[in-house]
Design an enzyme around this catalytic site. Structure first.
Site, PDB file in Angstrom:
ATOM      1  N   ASN A 158     -32.157 -31.587   9.392  1.00 55.66           N
ATOM      2  CA  ASN A 158     -33.520 -31.768   8.978  1.00 55.66           C
ATOM      3  C   ASN A 158     -33.859 -31.768   7.605  1.00 55.66           C
ATOM      4  OD1 ASN A 158     -33.266 -29.177   9.328  1.00 55.66           O
ATOM      5  ND2 ASN A 158     -35.153 -28.753  10.250  1.00 55.66           N
ATOM      6  N   CYS A 290     -38.446 -26.353  11.182  1.00 53.93           N
ATOM      7  CA  CYS A 290     -38.299 -25.243  11.881  1.00 53.93           C
ATOM      8  C   CYS A 290     -39.747 -24.506  11.651  1.00 53.93           C
ATOM      9  CB  CYS A 290     -37.274 -24.470  11.753  1.00 53.93           C
ATOM     10  SG  CYS A 290     -36.860 -24.412  10.067  1.00 53.93           S
ATOM     11  N   GLU A 464     -33.471 -16.002   3.257  1.00 55.30           N
ATOM     12  CA  GLU A 464     -32.828 -16.881   2.267  1.00 55.30           C
ATOM     13  C   GLU A 464     -33.995 -17.175   1.350  1.00 55.30           C
ATOM     14  OE1 GLU A 464     -31.500 -20.201   4.584  1.00 55.30           O
ATOM     15  OE2 GLU A 464     -29.554 -19.211   4.700  1.00 55.30           O
TER      16      GLU A 464
END
Ligand code: ADP
Length: 483
Positions: A158, A290, A464
């Protein structure tokens, strides 16, 4: 794409030990344009032997890269960032061709990928250790931060460039070397990013690319003792499997998994901003994000007004190929994604939901689904429970703040949540009560390179981005010195 020049960008190759090459067995896999369903290119398909060669190359490069002074590592990452920025147009075109997102979004993603390299280049120079007060005069105590070793990055389709950047840039900044496996649908974007890595002159083996069947490549990552960390973005099911199996090798994992983001709109919110927010969050990348809004909850007294404005805004979205001018919503990644969206809508309708706009797959070539708003769906419907990777949003009303928070948290996922309100105290109360790793307050796009990104509950672990991103690739070594 300069470095993969033979055959151009349509013929992707593996990048192992600084060399572009075919898979040892010569296998290739087709790459498809989701806007037409046509094959537009091919990618070398690695087997376990190729993945093992990549791990060996990364392991051989590790001592030298780890010992490279941080300013030199930083300079190399800055060169990658510069090349990414310079090649924005060509990389965006490749991304749109194989992934389908509108060109404007693809350009933005390439810019963000460059930002990941730049930010982490800066961070490479700030990897500090600690000095710790000793208990006796005859000792000195230090904590060193050292790279964990060879890392494996498994990325989804994605965000095929920025997910690579988010994993690779901090790994390399920390002094780790890496083997990356892109998703099968989007390997050519990964090649384009790796062409920048190659042309930036990173030493051979520091970053390697192996695309191909996930099972055998994943097995190498999981079983080769030289791989010390696996960072993964993808489905919760695969993330759990990786974590279970990584335990056997006591490998570190960082997992950015599925989400089911609630989007709460209180009566005191700026409703126009909220509508723009829902549209940006849900329909960007055709809903294949997401952190995308999956459940919309609107305070009862403004529900009708909000619904009306939202439906008008969704109806105005232009659906089409990502390379067509003025398109807002591109195709879904493949036909099975369209089946998934269709199944969720059918299930919602079968349980009494009302489609307010959209609701159907679109005729013609390519995998398109109409931007869809649904109301009146029971809370056990698929769309209320299962991550929706498509342009579909269900809407409910709520009575008060406590109900809004309870319903927002009623999911196994915990990646992102959104709150629209102009009441500061409420924004703070609700934010603190939401069981999510990321909260956007009057902000539908909370992802930035300098901030920690990640989820709680079944949305994964580890962060992250930001300084935590680099920390994830560092080991602490305690040193006690007698003097
Ligand atoms: P999505 O539904 O977003 O495609 P997946 O979890 O299936 O999510 O895929 C995300 C990434 O994980 C892709 O690169 C995919 O190839 C990879 N992947 C899928 N299954 C495995 C596996 N068994 N081992 C390693 N990687 C895997």
């Amino acid at each position: 794409m300069q470095s993969t020049a033979v055959g151009g960008w349509r013929e992707g190759k593996l990048y192992i030990g600084g060399i572009w090459r075919e898979a040892e067995a010569g296998a290739v896999a087709p790459v498809t344009d989701p806007g037409s369903g046509e094959t537009i290119g091919r990618m070398a398909a690695a087997a376990a032997t190729d993945a093992a060669a990549a791990v060996a190359a990364a392991a051989a490069a590790f001592p030298g890269w780890a010992a490279t002074p941080a300013p030199e590592r930083a300079a190399a990452l800055r060169r990658v960032a510069r090349l990414l920025a310079e090649r924005r147009e060509e990389i965006a075109a490749v991304m749109t061709a194989e992934q389908g997102k509108p060109l404007a979004e693809a350009r933005g993603e390439v810019e963000m990928t460059a930002e990941y390299f730049l930010w982490n280049a800066e961070e490479a120079r700030r990897i500090y250790g600690d000095t710790i007060p000793a208990s006796s005069a005859g000792k000195r105590l230090l904590a060193l931060r050292q790279p964990v070793g060879v890392t494996a990055a498994i990325t989804p389709w994605n965000f095929p460039a920025s997910m690579l950047g988010r994993k690779l840039a901090p790994a390399l900044a920390a002094g780790c070397t890496a083997v990356c496996k892109p998703a099968a649908a989007t390997p050519l974007t990964a090649c384009a990013v790796f062409a920048c890595i190659h042309d930036a002159g990173l030493p051979p083996g520091v970053a390697n690319l192996v695309a191909g069947p996930a099972g055998p490549i994943g097995d190498v990552f999981l079983t080769d003792p030289r791989v010390r960390k696996i960072s993964f973005t993808g489905s919760t099911a695969v993330g759990k499997m990786l974590m279970r199996r990584a335990a056997d090798g006591m490998k570190r994992v960082s997992l950015e998994l599925g989400g089911h983001a609630p989007f709460l709109i209180f009566a005191d919110a700026d409703l126009d901003a909220a509508v723009r927010g829902v549209v940006a969050s849900r329909f960007r990348n055709a809903g294949q994000t997401c952190i995308s809004a999956n459940r919309l909850y609107v305070e009862a007294q403004v529900a009708e007004a909000l619904q009306e404005r939202l439906v008008a805004a969704v109806r105005a979205l232009r659906v089409g190929r990502g390379d067509a001018p003025g398109v807002d919503v591109g195709p879904l990644i493949d036909a099975s994604a369209v089946d998934g969206a269709e199944a969720q809508v059918a299930d919602a309708v079968a349980r009494g939901g009302r489609v307010l706009c959209g609701g159907h797959r679109m005729a013609g070539p390519g995998s398109f689904f109409e931007p869809t708003v649904i109301a009146g769906t029971p809370t056990d419907a698929l769309v209320a429970r299962q991550e929706t990777f498509g342009p579909v949003i269900p809407l409910w009303t709520f009575g008060d703040e406590a109900e809004a928070v309870r319903r927002a948290n009623d999911t196994a996922y915990g990646l992102a949540a959104y709150v629209y309100t102009r009441d500061l105290a409420r924004a703070i109360r609700v934010t603190e009560a939401l069981e999510y790793g990321i909260v956007g307050v009057n902000d539908p796009v909370p992802t930035v390179v300098q901030a920690p990104f990640g989820g709680v509950k079944e949305s994964g672990m580890g962060r992250e981005g930001g300084y935590e991103g680099v920390r994830g690739f560092l080991e602490t070594k305690f040193v006690s010195i007698g003097i």
